[in-house]
Design a protein around this motif. Structure first.
Motif, PDB file in Angstrom:
ATOM      1  N   TRP A 109       0.833  -1.209   0.000  1.00  0.00           N
ATOM      2  CA  TRP A 109       0.000   0.000   0.000  1.00  0.00           C
ATOM      3  C   TRP A 109       0.863   1.252   0.000  1.00  0.00           C
ATOM      4  N   ARG A 110       1.959   1.215   0.747  1.00  0.00           N
ATOM      5  CA  ARG A 110       2.842   2.389   0.837  1.00  0.00           C
ATOM      6  C   ARG A 110       3.421   2.737  -0.527  1.00  0.00           C
ATOM      7  N   TYR A 111       3.792   1.731  -1.306  1.00  0.00           N
ATOM      8  CA  TYR A 111       4.446   2.008  -2.585  1.00  0.00           C
ATOM      9  C   TYR A 111       3.465   2.147  -3.743  1.00  0.00           C
ATOM     10  N   THR A 112       2.250   1.649  -3.615  1.00  0.00           N
ATOM     11  CA  THR A 112       1.255   1.843  -4.668  1.00  0.00           C
ATOM     12  C   THR A 112       0.412   3.094  -4.432  1.00  0.00           C
ATOM     13  N   HIS A 113       0.337   3.548  -3.188  1.00  0.00           N
ATOM     14  CA  HIS A 113      -0.386   4.777  -2.837  1.00  0.00           C
ATOM     15  C   HIS A 113       0.576   5.742  -2.147  1.00  0.00           C
ATOM     16  N   GLY A 114       1.724   5.938  -2.781  1.00  0.00           N
ATOM     17  CA  GLY A 114       2.811   6.678  -2.145  1.00  0.00           C
ATOM     18  C   GLY A 114       2.479   8.106  -1.761  1.00  0.00           C
ATOM     19  N   THR A 115       1.586   8.757  -2.510  1.00  0.00           N
ATOM     20  CA  THR A 115       1.289  10.171  -2.254  1.00  0.00           C
ATOM     21  C   THR A 115      -0.103  10.378  -1.670  1.00  0.00           C
ATOM     22  N   GLU A 116      -0.799   9.306  -1.323  1.00  0.00           N
ATOM     23  CA  GLU A 116      -2.186   9.461  -0.855  1.00  0.00           C
ATOM     24  C   GLU A 116      -2.263  10.201   0.471  1.00  0.00           C
ATOM     25  N   VAL A 117      -1.311   9.935   1.368  1.00  0.00           N
ATOM     26  CA  VAL A 117      -1.318  10.618   2.659  1.00  0.00           C
ATOM     27  C   VAL A 117      -1.071  12.106   2.462  1.00  0.00           C
ATOM     28  N   GLU A 118      -0.043  12.442   1.660  1.00  0.00           N
ATOM     29  CA  GLU A 118       0.262  13.842   1.409  1.00  0.00           C
ATOM     30  C   GLU A 118      -0.909  14.548   0.747  1.00  0.00           C
ATOM     31  N   ASN A 119      -1.500  13.901  -0.266  1.00  0.00           N
ATOM     32  CA  ASN A 119      -2.605  14.530  -0.995  1.00  0.00           C
ATOM     33  C   ASN A 119      -3.824  14.754  -0.100  1.00  0.00           C
ATOM     34  N   SER A 120      -4.111  13.791   0.783  1.00  0.00           N
ATOM     35  CA  SER A 120      -5.286  13.933   1.652  1.00  0.00           C
ATOM     36  C   SER A 120      -5.107  15.092   2.631  1.00  0.00           C
ATOM     37  N   MET A 121      -3.882  15.264   3.169  1.00  0.00           N
ATOM     38  CA  MET A 121      -3.643  16.377   4.089  1.00  0.00           C
ATOM     39  C   MET A 121      -3.695  17.719   3.363  1.00  0.00           C
ATOM     40  N   MET A 122      -3.116  17.777   2.172  1.00  0.00           N
ATOM     41  CA  MET A 122      -3.143  19.029   1.408  1.00  0.00           C
ATOM     42  C   MET A 122      -4.557  19.374   0.951  1.00  0.00           C
ATOM     43  N   ASP A 123      -5.369  18.350   0.661  1.00  0.00           N
ATOM     44  CA  ASP A 123      -6.765  18.602   0.288  1.00  0.00           C
ATOM     45  C   ASP A 123      -7.528  19.232   1.451  1.00  0.00           C
ATOM     46  N   VAL A 124      -7.268  18.743   2.666  1.00  0.00           N
ATOM     47  CA  VAL A 124      -7.930  19.317   3.840  1.00  0.00           C
ATOM     48  C   VAL A 124      -7.544  20.778   4.008  1.00  0.00           C
ATOM     49  N   TYR A 125      -6.239  21.071   3.864  1.00  0.00           N
ATOM     50  CA  TYR A 125      -5.793  22.462   3.987  1.00  0.00           C
ATOM     51  C   TYR A 125      -6.437  23.327   2.911  1.00  0.00           C
ATOM     52  N   ASP A 126      -6.493  22.817   1.682  1.00  0.00           N
ATOM     53  CA  ASP A 126      -7.107  23.557   0.583  1.00  0.00           C
ATOM     54  C   ASP A 126      -8.561  23.906   0.896  1.00  0.00           C
ATOM     55  N   LEU A 127      -9.310  22.934   1.387  1.00  0.00           N
ATOM     56  CA  LEU A 127     -10.726  23.153   1.670  1.00  0.00           C
ATOM     57  C   LEU A 127     -10.922  24.180   2.780  1.00  0.00           C
ATOM     58  N   VAL A 128     -10.117  24.068   3.836  1.00  0.00           N
ATOM     59  CA  VAL A 128     -10.224  25.026   4.936  1.00  0.00           C
ATOM     60  C   VAL A 128      -9.860  26.426   4.454  1.00  0.00           C
ATOM     61  N   TYR A 129      -8.785  26.525   3.684  1.00  0.00           N
ATOM     62  CA  TYR A 129      -8.329  27.831   3.197  1.00  0.00           C
ATOM     63  C   TYR A 129      -9.399  28.491   2.318  1.00  0.00           C
ATOM     64  N   GLU A 130      -9.987  27.706   1.417  1.00  0.00           N
ATOM     65  CA  GLU A 130     -10.979  28.275   0.500  1.00  0.00           C
ATOM     66  C   GLU A 130     -12.250  28.666   1.247  1.00  0.00           C
ATOM     67  N   GLU A 131     -12.607  27.903   2.294  1.00  0.00           N
ATOM     68  CA  GLU A 131     -13.780  28.286   3.081  1.00  0.00           C
ATOM     69  C   GLU A 131     -13.538  29.606   3.801  1.00  0.00           C
ATOM     70  N   VAL A 132     -12.314  29.779   4.331  1.00  0.00           N
ATOM     71  CA  VAL A 132     -11.993  31.035   5.002  1.00  0.00           C
ATOM     72  C   VAL A 132     -11.964  32.181   3.999  1.00  0.00           C
ATOM     73  N   ARG A 133     -11.478  31.936   2.803  1.00  0.00           N
ATOM     74  CA  ARG A 133     -11.397  32.986   1.800  1.00  0.00           C
ATOM     75  C   ARG A 133     -12.783  33.433   1.341  1.00  0.00           C
ATOM     76  N   ARG A 134     -13.716  32.465   1.235  1.00  0.00           N
ATOM     77  CA  ARG A 134     -15.061  32.799   0.768  1.00  0.00           C
ATOM     78  C   ARG A 134     -15.974  33.271   1.896  1.00  0.00           C
ATOM     79  N   ASN A 135     -15.722  32.750   3.105  1.00  0.00           N
ATOM     80  CA  ASN A 135     -16.635  33.038   4.211  1.00  0.00           C
ATOM     81  C   ASN A 135     -15.806  33.315   5.458  1.00  0.00           C
TER      82      ASN A 135
END
Length: 238
Positions: A109-135
């Motif tokens: 799983w680590r080598y077939t989904h190597g960036t899934e952990v990074e992407n999931s954390m960055m997606d959370v930051y993106d969503l929070v940031y955009e919510e703050v920017r809009r509201n």
């Protein structure tokens, strides 16, 4: 055979101590990852699409179960070495095999989904940031400020512009934003170092687990043949 058995027993005791230390290292890493500030901040953000929360909890429980299995295998092997028990040796082998069966899918799983952990954390930051920017939600602004303080970063590059107001309200006082760096990059760099260490520990654990299975196998056969030789030539008169 008896001399070889004694030599094998002397070699297995220090190795069992290493297995216990390895199990404790995995338990420590799992605990630090689960309760560490950087990870808990992202995991505790209340978003329906927070996919990192599932990975966060699954990694902790897997690490604790793996560490307990390795420690149990080491304790059983130590007891089998002292008591020269085939039953305890077989149980130790089973624990090492169980740990191995869990490690191989984790490594895949680590080598077939190597960036899934990074992407999931960055997606959370993106969503929070955009919510703050809009509201201008004070709750989301507090969460974004906590992330900025934890990762020592400030904002991100946005295609929509209009980020200065968000960063002025959520960045730590005195934090100067580097034009070439943003929070997404800081999160990615932080996780890359952490996951590289996890991968290294995973590889070491797989190697030691295979070695543990081989060691307990030789120990079982050594005890078995030694027991047969001890009984050879002994008869009971009735």
């Amino acid at each position: 055979v008896r001399t070889q058995q004694e030599l094998l027993l002397c070699q297995s005791l220090p190795k069992n101590l290493l297995f216990q230390l390895l199990g404790l290292s995995i338990a420590t890493l799992s605990t630090v990852t689960h309760y560490g500030l950087h990870f808990t901040l992202i995991s505790n953000i209340s978003l329906e699409s927070n996919s990192y929360r599932v990975i966060h909890h699954a990694a902790f429980y897997f690490g604790i179960c793996l560490s307990m299995t390795l420690i149990l295998a080491a304790l059983l092997s130590s007891a089998a070495t002292v008591q020269e028990s085939q039953c305890l040796t077989a149980m130790g082998f089973f624990c090492f095999a169980l740990a191995f069966c869990g490690l191989i899918p984790a490594a895949c799983w680590r080598y077939t989904h190597g960036t899934e952990v990074e992407n999931s954390m960055m997606d959370v930051y993106d969503l929070v940031y955009e919510e703050v920017r809009r509201n201008a939600s004070s709750f989301r602004r507090h969460e974004l400020t906590a992330i900025h303080e934890a990762f020592l970063c400030c904002g991100k590059r946005s295609l929509f512009g209009d980020t200065a107001n968000v960063e002025r309200k959520t960045c730590p006082s005195g934090q100067v934003r580097d034009a070439g760096q943003d929070c997404l990059r800081e999160i990615q760099d932080f996780l890359k170092k952490h996951m590289d260490f996890v991968s290294m520990l995973l590889g070491i654990t797989i190697g030691f687990t295979v070695y543990g299975m081989i060691l307990t196998s030789f120990l079982w056969f050594s005890i078995h043949f030694s027991s047969n030789l001890d009984r050879k030539g002994k008869y009971t008169l009735r």
